[in-house]
Write a protein that holds these residues in place. Structure first.
Motif, PDB file in Angstrom:
ATOM      1  N   UNK A 130       0.862  -1.185   0.000  1.00 46.61           N
ATOM      2  CA  UNK A 130       0.000   0.000   0.000  1.00 46.61           C
ATOM      3  C   UNK A 130       0.898   1.236   0.000  1.00 46.61           C
ATOM      4  N   UNK A 131       0.713   2.070  -0.968  1.00 50.83           N
ATOM      5  CA  UNK A 131       1.567   3.257  -1.090  1.00 50.83           C
ATOM      6  C   UNK A 131       0.767   4.411  -1.679  1.00 50.83           C
ATOM      7  N   UNK A 132       1.357   5.597  -1.619  1.00 43.84           N
ATOM      8  CA  UNK A 132       0.709   6.792  -2.162  1.00 43.84           C
ATOM      9  C   UNK A 132       0.795   6.750  -3.682  1.00 43.84           C
ATOM     10  N   UNK A 133      -0.356   6.904  -4.328  1.00 41.98           N
ATOM     11  CA  UNK A 133      -0.406   6.723  -5.781  1.00 41.98           C
ATOM     12  C   UNK A 133      -1.242   7.849  -6.396  1.00 41.98           C
ATOM     13  N   UNK A 134      -0.837   8.351  -7.558  1.00 41.36           N
ATOM     14  CA  UNK A 134      -1.585   9.464  -8.169  1.00 41.36           C
ATOM     15  C   UNK A 134      -2.974   9.054  -8.664  1.00 41.36           C
ATOM     16  N   UNK A 135      -3.955   9.924  -8.367  1.00 38.48           N
ATOM     17  CA  UNK A 135      -5.336   9.735  -8.810  1.00 38.48           C
ATOM     18  C   UNK A 135      -5.818  11.030  -9.465  1.00 38.48           C
ATOM     19  N   UNK A 136      -6.780  10.915 -10.343  1.00 35.94           N
ATOM     20  CA  UNK A 136      -7.437  12.101 -10.887  1.00 35.94           C
ATOM     21  C   UNK A 136      -8.293  12.723  -9.796  1.00 35.94           C
ATOM     22  N   UNK A 137      -8.167  14.049  -9.609  1.00 36.16           N
ATOM     23  CA  UNK A 137      -8.949  14.682  -8.547  1.00 36.16           C
ATOM     24  C   UNK A 137     -10.423  14.808  -8.921  1.00 36.16           C
ATOM     25  N   UNK A 138     -10.745  14.548 -10.189  1.00 32.76           N
ATOM     26  CA  UNK A 138     -12.154  14.613 -10.584  1.00 32.76           C
ATOM     27  C   UNK A 138     -12.839  13.257 -10.412  1.00 32.76           C
ATOM     28  N   UNK A 139     -12.308  12.256 -11.100  1.00 33.75           N
ATOM     29  CA  UNK A 139     -12.949  10.942 -11.046  1.00 33.75           C
ATOM     30  C   UNK A 139     -12.542  10.159  -9.810  1.00 33.75           C
ATOM     31  N   UNK A 140     -11.473  10.612  -9.121  1.00 33.47           N
ATOM     32  CA  UNK A 140     -10.921   9.936  -7.948  1.00 33.47           C
ATOM     33  C   UNK A 140     -10.359   8.562  -8.310  1.00 33.47           C
ATOM     34  N   UNK A 141     -10.153   8.310  -9.589  1.00 36.06           N
ATOM     35  CA  UNK A 141      -9.647   7.024 -10.058  1.00 36.06           C
ATOM     36  C   UNK A 141      -8.141   7.107 -10.267  1.00 36.06           C
ATOM     37  N   UNK A 142      -7.427   5.971 -10.081  1.00 38.84           N
ATOM     38  CA  UNK A 142      -5.977   5.984 -10.308  1.00 38.84           C
ATOM     39  C   UNK A 142      -5.647   6.227 -11.774  1.00 38.84           C
ATOM     40  N   UNK A 143      -4.477   6.810 -12.001  1.00 38.55           N
ATOM     41  CA  UNK A 143      -4.035   7.116 -13.360  1.00 38.55           C
ATOM     42  C   UNK A 143      -2.911   6.150 -13.752  1.00 38.55           C
ATOM     43  N   UNK A 144      -2.527   6.196 -15.010  1.00 35.30           N
ATOM     44  CA  UNK A 144      -1.359   5.459 -15.478  1.00 35.30           C
ATOM     45  C   UNK A 144      -0.427   6.446 -16.162  1.00 35.30           C
ATOM     46  N   UNK A 145       0.847   6.086 -16.225  1.00 39.63           N
ATOM     47  CA  UNK A 145       1.789   6.828 -17.056  1.00 39.63           C
ATOM     48  C   UNK A 145       1.817   6.136 -18.407  1.00 39.63           C
ATOM     49  N   UNK A 146       1.510   6.909 -19.442  1.00 38.16           N
ATOM     50  CA  UNK A 146       1.313   6.304 -20.751  1.00 38.16           C
ATOM     51  C   UNK A 146       1.953   7.160 -21.832  1.00 38.16           C
ATOM     52  N   UNK A 147       2.714   6.515 -22.680  1.00 34.75           N
ATOM     53  CA  UNK A 147       3.321   7.207 -23.803  1.00 34.75           C
ATOM     54  C   UNK A 147       2.253   7.501 -24.853  1.00 34.75           C
ATOM     55  N   UNK A 148       2.100   8.770 -25.175  1.00 36.37           N
ATOM     56  CA  UNK A 148       1.106   9.158 -26.178  1.00 36.37           C
ATOM     57  C   UNK A 148       1.540  10.463 -26.814  1.00 36.37           C
ATOM     58  N   UNK A 149       1.272  10.641 -28.096  1.00 39.15           N
ATOM     59  CA  UNK A 149       1.635  11.918 -28.734  1.00 39.15           C
ATOM     60  C   UNK A 149       0.863  13.067 -28.084  1.00 39.15           C
ATOM     61  N   UNK A 150       1.581  14.072 -27.648  1.00 39.44           N
ATOM     62  CA  UNK A 150       0.975  15.254 -27.038  1.00 39.44           C
ATOM     63  C   UNK A 150       1.688  16.495 -27.546  1.00 39.44           C
ATOM     64  N   UNK A 151       1.068  17.628 -27.277  1.00 38.41           N
ATOM     65  CA  UNK A 151       1.666  18.906 -27.655  1.00 38.41           C
ATOM     66  C   UNK A 151       2.256  19.555 -26.417  1.00 38.41           C
ATOM     67  N   UNK A 152       3.468  20.060 -26.570  1.00 38.47           N
ATOM     68  CA  UNK A 152       4.224  20.602 -25.452  1.00 38.47           C
ATOM     69  C   UNK A 152       4.712  22.008 -25.767  1.00 38.47           C
ATOM     70  N   UNK A 153       4.885  22.790 -24.699  1.00 43.20           N
ATOM     71  CA  UNK A 153       5.630  24.041 -24.794  1.00 43.20           C
ATOM     72  C   UNK A 153       6.974  23.796 -24.119  1.00 43.20           C
ATOM     73  N   UNK A 154       8.035  24.000 -24.867  1.00 45.27           N
ATOM     74  CA  UNK A 154       9.368  23.800 -24.316  1.00 45.27           C
ATOM     75  C   UNK A 154       9.693  24.918 -23.336  1.00 45.27           C
TER      76      UNK A 154
END
Length: 967
Positions: free
Chosen positions: A425-449
């Motif tokens: 049992x450890x501290x894990x990131x969740x969405x503050x809206x859905x309260x559901x856990x998230x995953x780290x996922x590689x996906x094309x996104x747009x970034x500002x450098x």
């Protein structure tokens, strides 16, 4: 004080006022709100501003999707106090409230409505869907606006700013296109925090951490190219995300960690290890890891130097698996990394660059981006090309654990690729809206450098966004409290590039086009055409961002200069933090009540906004205008219950602003804000509110006393300061001191300090001291008495300062007080400024003198209280104490004033005789003793003083002073 006989009672000048003792705030406050709206207080202040220096607090927009909670009330009340106090200190203090209208929370609500009706969002026309989102936001804006106004918040309520207004959407798009044109915008493929429930990337500000029970596995990797004893050994990793094993691309070690080669000598009957097997572990973790795999005996064979690990190639645990068609038959290199520790696990880190930030950075540093995997889809499901696991989810649509982890573990067991498993049992990131856990996922996104040179010529604060932000933090901004600087600085210092894109529908789209057939790194991949940008901006101004989704939009915006068939139109929407981060442009820069440079005097929000609005506004402005959009940043903490616990409906400890207002009135809630140290977490609850209400009653009584004794005050009564008795000049000295404290406190946003100083002055210096002494003169002296006229003059001065000083806090009550004296259709305390206080009122020698007098008075008062408690006397006027004072200078000081009046006794005897043994003393006041004596003489039937001359004057039963007054 009161006369014994009716005829004498009628000759007293007793207080006269209609100001009620009971405030009745819940019922009366709406009447004042209606009055302010009718006379247009806010607009009148703007119209009469003249050449006042503008002061702008820029409103961090609340989200338009629910009733206000206590945090909203705290936030908006602090803002209101800042605006009102600066207005009354001579500024043109403008406040434009705003709302954040786009984004996932509203979209999520509409989707919930669809699901209840059995509808699918994807089957609805996107413009129709966006219109439903807009309508939903509009409804909540109206509700929240009324709730904010009920708290007494001043501002341009009839014309707020909304991020979904057409002009706002235009400017947000224009601000985005500045990143497009200045070269900081790029499309990248990297792991981002992804919500499988909401199917979108999330920003750090949208994440909260909760305890989560995860699988843990210890996985051995065989070497493909090792020699000697290492050829038979396996290196072991430990992970809490078994589902990422299919995407493993490397194993990381740290050359600063001590490693060893370990041989299994014996195991329990059930174990995934066997005697004779060789494993490599960090020495600090070997015993724990082998114990987890049920090894009962083991030997450390030798050291394994980091140099031996460098260059080694591992085999993936699924390498050669039947039915995998060679999917995992690739090299898994050993790489060194500083992120590897020997605090937990094995001292080796399973590296999946598509699912971890450290893993990704390790691959970027080696220019191995082409080795990234794309194995997991937007619902956290393995994609069809992944053997064995295709379609299995990490988390399902409700945020519950899917089948992916167990399937991967089972396959590892089958392949001999696991030596232990467990749960943690450890501290894990969740969405503050859905309260559901998230995953780290590689996906094309747009970034500002944040580290690429912006190249816009605005280099005063630096050439990159990060440099500009860090320099702005230190050189341009004041932080209240200073800890806010440290928190934001460290965040900016360590942050990765800004993920701008979201895969949603309700928001401002990323208004850009990409060239078909080109890679994101190719020249010409992004279309950078000012004419195209101008057409987009013009359309958004007229039609809003819905224009991007209209039929033929691509052809319309590209025009005749570009072949629409050669370009892709991007339909991701901007992160809502980019929306709110852009507000400085369309609110501060573009509105008449803004400021030409688009820079606010103050941003004020909760401490969570160091990673939210403060953060995004800073990055956005540094990318488009080269500097921070604010001069001051004020931060408040979170609101907890009386026990210091976080409020939650399940615990039943929530305090709803509406309920407080209905029971006590908004001014009590505002007073709670003023009494608390908002810079840290605050507490609120029924008992705390009772204490606040008690403070309010005491303060109200002070104001009522002043009103009653200012009845029919006439300018002809006014006494010049130079002619006033010492006691009145002492009050003016205290006012001059307090004026500095109040102004300095308001300038520094220290409402607790301001209120504490004013409240203590009103209740201690005034009610318990000055008023107590001067009641006799106010009630009993003749109209021409210097003491009475001076006291009334001081009361008038006090009135103007206390009502205005407290008006930013108690907006309703001080209006009530003001109108009691200055009624009229156009009258309002909120239309006046703090009165100027002459510097020559300060008189330090006089203050020191009266501080000594008050010390002696304390001893007298305490001595008389004992006599009253023992029922020897009923009131202090029955006493004539003998006050022994050892210090001759102090004695002279006491004799220079009417110390009997100061002590509220009929008579007093001051002496330098030695202190008798029976004299009453107070330890902290040395050299003063009081011997109680009863007053001699008869009781004046008018003022109740007991004096020897009573009965010897024309008016029967009166003292000389009262006889003169009656004459």
């Amino acid at each position: 004080m009161c006369a014994d006989t009716p005829e004498y009672k009628d000759t007293l000048t007793l207080p006269v006022t209609d100001f009620p003792m009971r405030a009745g705030l819940p019922k009366r406050e709406p009447e004042w709100l209606a009055r302010w709206e009718k006379i247009g207080v806010y607009d009148r202040l703007r119209e009469t501003a003249g050449d006042r220096e503008p002061f702008i607090l820029h409103d961090g927009p609340p989200y338009a999707n629910g009733h206000l909670h206590i945090g909203h009330a705290l936030n908006k009340t602090i803002k209101d106090m800042i605006v009102r106090s600066h207005q009354m200190m001579g500024h043109d203090a403008r406040y434009v409230p705003g709302w954040d209208c786009h984004g996932l929370p509203i979209e999520w609500k509409i989707e919930e409505q669809y699901r209840k009706k059995g509808k699918n969002k994807d089957d609805v026309d996107v413009v129709d869907f966006r219109q439903e989102c807009r309508k939903f936001a509009e409804g909540w804006i109206d509700i929240q606006r009324d709730e904010f106004k009920r708290l007494g918040i001043t501002g341009k309520w009839e014309n707020p700013y909304l991020t979904m207004d057409f002009h706002a959407e235009r400017v947000i798009a224009e601000e985005f296109m500045k990143f497009l044109m200045n070269g900081t915008l790029y499309q990248g493929s990297k792991p981002v925090m992804w919500s499988p429930v909401e199917k979108t990337a999330l920003a750090e500000a949208e994440i909260e951490y909760h305890d989560h029970k995860s699988h843990t596995i210890w996985v051995p990797f065989s070497f493909a190219n090792a020699t000697g004893d290492l050829a038979e050994a396996r290196v072991v990793i430990w992970t809490t995300t078994p589902w990422t094993i299919p995407s493993n691309k490397a194993v990381a070690y740290n050359n600063k960690i001590a490693y060893g080669l370990y041989r299994v000598d014996a195991t329990e009957e059930e174990s995934w290890t066997a005697a004779g097997q060789l494993y490599i572990f960090a020495d600090a973790l070997a015993e724990d890891a082998l114990g987890k795999s049920r090894v009962t005996e083991f030997s450390r064979v030798r050291d394994v130097a980091a140099s031996e690990l460098a260059g080694l190639i591992c085999k993936h645990p699924f390498n050669g698996a039947d039915g995998a068609d060679g999917f995992w038959d690739y090299d898994v290199p050993m790489i060194d990394g500083d992120h590897v520790t020997d605090d937990a696990g094995t001292g080796f880190v399973h590296t999946a660059p598509s699912h971890g930030a450290d893993d990704y950075e390790a691959f970027v540093a080696r220019n191995w981006i082409d080795r990234m995997t794309h194995n997991v889809g937007e619902e956290s499901e393995f994609l069809p090309h992944v053997p064995f696991f295709a379609g299995l989810q990490v988390f399902d649509r409700k945020g519950k654990e899917g089948k992916a982890n167990n399937a991967v573990i089972a396959k590892l067991v089958e392949a001999g690729g696991i030596i232990a498993r467990g749960r943690v049992t450890h501290s894990y990131p969740h969405s503050w809206r859905s309260k559901a856990p998230i995953v780290f996922r590689n996906t094309p996104q747009w970034f500002a450098s944040v580290d690429k040179e912006v190249g816009d010529g605005q280099d005063e604060m630096g050439k990159t966004i990060r440099e500009r932000a860090l320099n702005s933090i230190d050189q341009l901004v004041q932080w209240w409290p200073q800890t806010g600087r440290n928190r934001l600085y460290s965040m900016i210092e360590a942050r990765p590039d800004w993920v701008l894109s979201r895969q949603r529908a309700w928001g401002v789209p990323l208004t850009c086009f990409t060239k078909k057939g080109l890679l994101p790194t190719d020249e010409g991949f992004l279309l950078r055409d000012p004419a195209v940008n101008a057409r987009i901006a013009e359309a958004f101004e007229a039609e809003g961002a819905d224009a991007w989704y209209a039929d033929g939009a691509k052809e319309r915006f590209l025009g005749n200069d570009h072949n629409a068939d050669e370009w892709e139109q991007i339909f991701d929407v901007l992160d809502v933090w980019f929306d709110s981060g852009s507000t400085h442009s369309f609110v501060l820069r573009d509105r008449e009540d803004g400021t030409p440079d688009g820079i606010a005097d103050v941003y004020m929000e909760g401490t969570d906004q160091h990673r939210g609005w403060f953060h995004s506004s800073l990055l956005q402005a540094c990318g488009t205008k080269g500097r921070a959009p604010y001069k001051n940043v004020v931060t408040h903490g979170f609101t907890l219950d009386e026990k210091g616990m976080k409020m939650s409906k399940s615990l039943g400890n929530t305090i709803v602003p509406e309920a407080v207002v209905k029971q006590y009135g908004a001014d009590i809630l505002r007073l709670w804000v003023a009494q608390t140290d908002y810079t840290v977490d605050q507490r609120i609850g029924p008992e705390i509110l009772k204490g606040v209400a008690d403070s309010y009653r005491r303060l109200r009584n002070t104001m009522r006393f002043m009103l009653g004794n200012l009845h029919e005050f006439d300018e002809a009564e006014r006494v010049d300061v130079a002619d006033m008795p010492e006691l009145e000049r002492w009050v003016l000295h205290r006012l001059a001191e307090l004026d500095h404290v109040v102004r300095d406190g308001y300038r520094k946003f220290d409402f607790q300090g301001v209120f504490s100083a004013v409240f203590n002055f009103a209740t201690v210096d005034l009610s318990s001291f000055y008023f107590d002494i001067r009641k006799d003169a106010l009630y009993c002296d003749g109209a021409d008495s210097l003491n009475r006229r001076a006291a009334r003059t001081v009361l008038d001065i006090l009135f103007h300062r206390l009502t205005t000083w407290l008006a930013p806090v108690l907006v309703f009550t001080m209006e009530d007080v003001w109108l009691e004296r200055f009624p009229g259709d156009e009258s309002s305390v909120h239309l006046v400024d703090f009165a100027d206080t002459p510097a020559d009122w300060l008189d330090e020698p006089l203050a020191a003198k009266w501080a000594g007098i008050r010390q002696v008075r304390r001893v007298v008062t305490a001595a008389l209280e004992i006599q009253r408690r023992d029922k020897v006397i009923g009131a202090s006027l029955e006493a004539a104490p003998v006050v022994h004072v050892r210090d001759k200078d102090v004695l002279a000081t006491l004799k220079s004033v009417n110390f009997a009046d100061v002590s509220i006794t009929s008579q007093v005897q001051l002496t330098n005789d030695p202190l008798p043994a029976e004299a009453f003393r107070v330890p902290e006041v040395e050299g003063v003793g009081v011997v109680f004596e009863k007053a001699s003489g008869e009781k004046c039937q008018r003022c109740w003083k007991i004096l020897p001359d009573v009965g010897s004057h024309d008016h029967a039963g009166t003292c000389g002073r009262c006889d003169d007054a009656l004459s």
